[in-house]
Design a protein around this motif. Structure first.
Motif, PDB file in Angstrom:
ATOM      1  N   CYS A   1      41.669  44.601  36.577  1.00 34.35           N
ATOM      2  CA  CYS A   1      41.651  46.051  36.339  1.00 34.35           C
ATOM      3  C   CYS A   1      40.303  46.536  35.805  1.00 34.35           C
ATOM      4  CB  CYS A   1      42.747  46.430  35.346  1.00 34.35           C
ATOM      5  SG  CYS A   1      44.411  46.101  35.947  1.00 34.35           S
ATOM      6  N   LEU A   2      39.360  45.625  35.556  1.00 41.29           N
ATOM      7  CA  LEU A   2      38.096  45.997  34.921  1.00 41.29           C
ATOM      8  C   LEU A   2      37.298  46.965  35.791  1.00 41.29           C
ATOM      9  CD1 LEU A   2      36.434  45.460  32.348  1.00 41.29           C
ATOM     10  CD2 LEU A   2      35.173  43.741  33.656  1.00 41.29           C
ATOM     11  N   GLU A   3      37.019  48.151  35.245  1.00 44.12           N
ATOM     12  CA  GLU A   3      36.281  49.187  35.965  1.00 44.12           C
ATOM     13  C   GLU A   3      34.928  49.501  35.332  1.00 44.12           C
ATOM     14  OE1 GLU A   3      38.695  52.688  36.353  1.00 44.12           O
ATOM     15  OE2 GLU A   3      40.266  51.615  37.461  1.00 44.12           O
ATOM     16  N   TYR A   4      34.809  49.306  34.029  1.00 43.87           N
ATOM     17  CA  TYR A   4      33.591  49.697  33.311  1.00 43.87           C
ATOM     18  C   TYR A   4      33.117  48.539  32.448  1.00 43.87           C
ATOM     19  CZ  TYR A   4      30.492  52.259  30.164  1.00 43.87           C
ATOM     20  OH  TYR A   4      29.403  52.677  29.437  1.00 43.87           O
TER      21      TYR A   4
ATOM     22  N   ALA B   1      31.583  50.843  37.328  1.00 42.30           N
ATOM     23  CA  ALA B   1      30.413  51.245  36.547  1.00 42.30           C
ATOM     24  C   ALA B   1      29.883  50.049  35.762  1.00 42.30           C
ATOM     25  CB  ALA B   1      30.769  52.380  35.596  1.00 42.30           C
ATOM     26  N   LEU B   2      28.566  49.866  35.834  1.00 42.23           N
ATOM     27  CA  LEU B   2      27.898  48.759  35.155  1.00 42.23           C
ATOM     28  C   LEU B   2      26.650  49.283  34.481  1.00 42.23           C
ATOM     29  CD1 LEU B   2      27.506  45.681  34.644  1.00 42.23           C
ATOM     30  CD2 LEU B   2      26.278  45.609  36.831  1.00 42.23           C
TER      31      LEU B   2
ATOM     32  N   VAL C   1      22.113  44.418  42.466  1.00 38.95           N
ATOM     33  CA  VAL C   1      23.438  44.617  41.878  1.00 38.95           C
ATOM     34  C   VAL C   1      24.339  45.365  42.865  1.00 38.95           C
ATOM     35  CG1 VAL C   1      24.693  45.852  40.060  1.00 38.95           C
ATOM     36  CG2 VAL C   1      22.688  44.481  39.486  1.00 38.95           C
ATOM     37  N   ILE C   2      23.815  46.403  43.473  1.00 35.75           N
ATOM     38  CA  ILE C   2      24.600  47.192  44.432  1.00 35.75           C
ATOM     39  C   ILE C   2      24.978  46.342  45.639  1.00 35.75           C
ATOM     40  CG2 ILE C   2      24.532  49.184  45.988  1.00 35.75           C
ATOM     41  CD1 ILE C   2      22.657  50.514  43.831  1.00 35.75           C
ATOM     42  N   SER C   3      24.070  45.481  46.079  1.00 34.91           N
ATOM     43  CA  SER C   3      24.372  44.632  47.233  1.00 34.91           C
ATOM     44  C   SER C   3      25.461  43.613  46.911  1.00 34.91           C
ATOM     45  CB  SER C   3      23.116  43.922  47.733  1.00 34.91           C
ATOM     46  OG  SER C   3      22.745  42.862  46.877  1.00 34.91           O
ATOM     47  N   GLN C   4      25.517  43.154  45.683  1.00 32.38           N
ATOM     48  CA  GLN C   4      26.518  42.167  45.285  1.00 32.38           C
ATOM     49  C   GLN C   4      27.858  42.804  44.921  1.00 32.38           C
ATOM     50  OE1 GLN C   4      25.728  38.817  45.611  1.00 32.38           O
ATOM     51  NE2 GLN C   4      23.998  39.853  46.554  1.00 32.38           N
ATOM     52  N   LEU C   5      27.818  44.069  44.528  1.00 30.53           N
ATOM     53  CA  LEU C   5      29.022  44.775  44.075  1.00 30.53           C
ATOM     54  C   LEU C   5      29.163  46.093  44.838  1.00 30.53           C
ATOM     55  CD1 LEU C   5      28.302  44.157  40.312  1.00 30.53           C
ATOM     56  CD2 LEU C   5      30.040  42.985  41.662  1.00 30.53           C
TER      57      LEU C   5
ATOM     58  N   HIS D   1      31.465  48.072  45.555  1.00 23.62           N
ATOM     59  CA  HIS D   1      32.379  49.122  45.094  1.00 23.62           C
ATOM     60  C   HIS D   1      31.836  49.907  43.896  1.00 23.62           C
ATOM     61  CE1 HIS D   1      35.422  47.744  47.859  1.00 23.62           C
ATOM     62  NE2 HIS D   1      35.223  46.503  47.432  1.00 23.62           N
ATOM     63  N   LEU D   2      30.666  49.513  43.408  1.00 29.39           N
ATOM     64  CA  LEU D   2      30.091  50.224  42.258  1.00 29.39           C
ATOM     65  C   LEU D   2      29.822  51.684  42.607  1.00 29.39           C
ATOM     66  CD1 LEU D   2      27.428  47.909  40.580  1.00 29.39           C
ATOM     67  CD2 LEU D   2      29.571  48.705  39.613  1.00 29.39           C
TER      68      LEU D   2
END
Length: 164
Positions: free
Chosen positions: A77-80, A106-107, A124-128, A130-131
């Motif tokens: 469930c971690l979103e932030y 959000a990171l 970071v965006i390429s690895q995640l 859904h950010l």
């Protein structure tokens, strides 16, 4: 973490432990916890987080983290995640973010040595994918496109290196 009367805290959803000189995240066994604020401690290692399956917000600003090892796929469930002002200095230190990549929206990595490196945001965006936000700023469609392009280029480079 000692002194919490866990049987009487099973419905606790928010825990604020900012500025308590904690050195680890181990020992927080609260099954319904949604928001955990651990800023301004001396945390060097993430431990025991796999038990926090319902956690939505994890705030670890201004600690002593060099890596994010300890994040777990069970944290579904971690979103932030806020790790601003730690000691994270390499892309490798971010690899465990993939374990929460399906839910993380959000990171915050500001004020870490890695934030001074070229293209860390695109990495970071390429690895995640859904950010929605990195370092408080929205992820733009252009950044997503550029990150995908970089990811494809690095995959192609790896495949070519294997073929040689």
């Amino acid at each position: 973490m000692q002194g919490l009367d866990y049987p009487n805290l099973t419905n606790l959803v928010t825990l604020e432990l900012r500025g308590n000189c904690l050195e680890t995240t181990d020992g927080i066994y609260l099954p319904n916890l949604r928001h955990l604020y651990l800023a301004q401690n001396n945390i060097k290692k993430l431990e025991g987080l796999e038990k926090l399956e319902r956690l939505i917000t994890l705030h670890l600003r201004h600690n002593q983290l060099e890596t994010l090892d300890g994040l777990s796929a069970s944290m579904k469930c971690l979103e932030y995640l806020n790790v601003r002002g730690n000691l994270i200095s390499s892309m490798r230190a971010l690899q465990t973010l993939a374990s929460v990549g399906q839910t993380l929206k959000a990171l915050v990595l500001l004020d870490n040595p890695i934030a001074k490196t070229d293209d860390y945001r695109l990495y970071v965006i390429s690895q995640l994918p859904h950010l929605e936000r990195v370092d408080k700023d929205p992820v733009t469609p252009e950044e997503k496109f550029e990150a995908q392009k970089k990811n494809k280029e690095s995959q192609t480079g790896l495949e070519q290196a294997k073929g040689e």
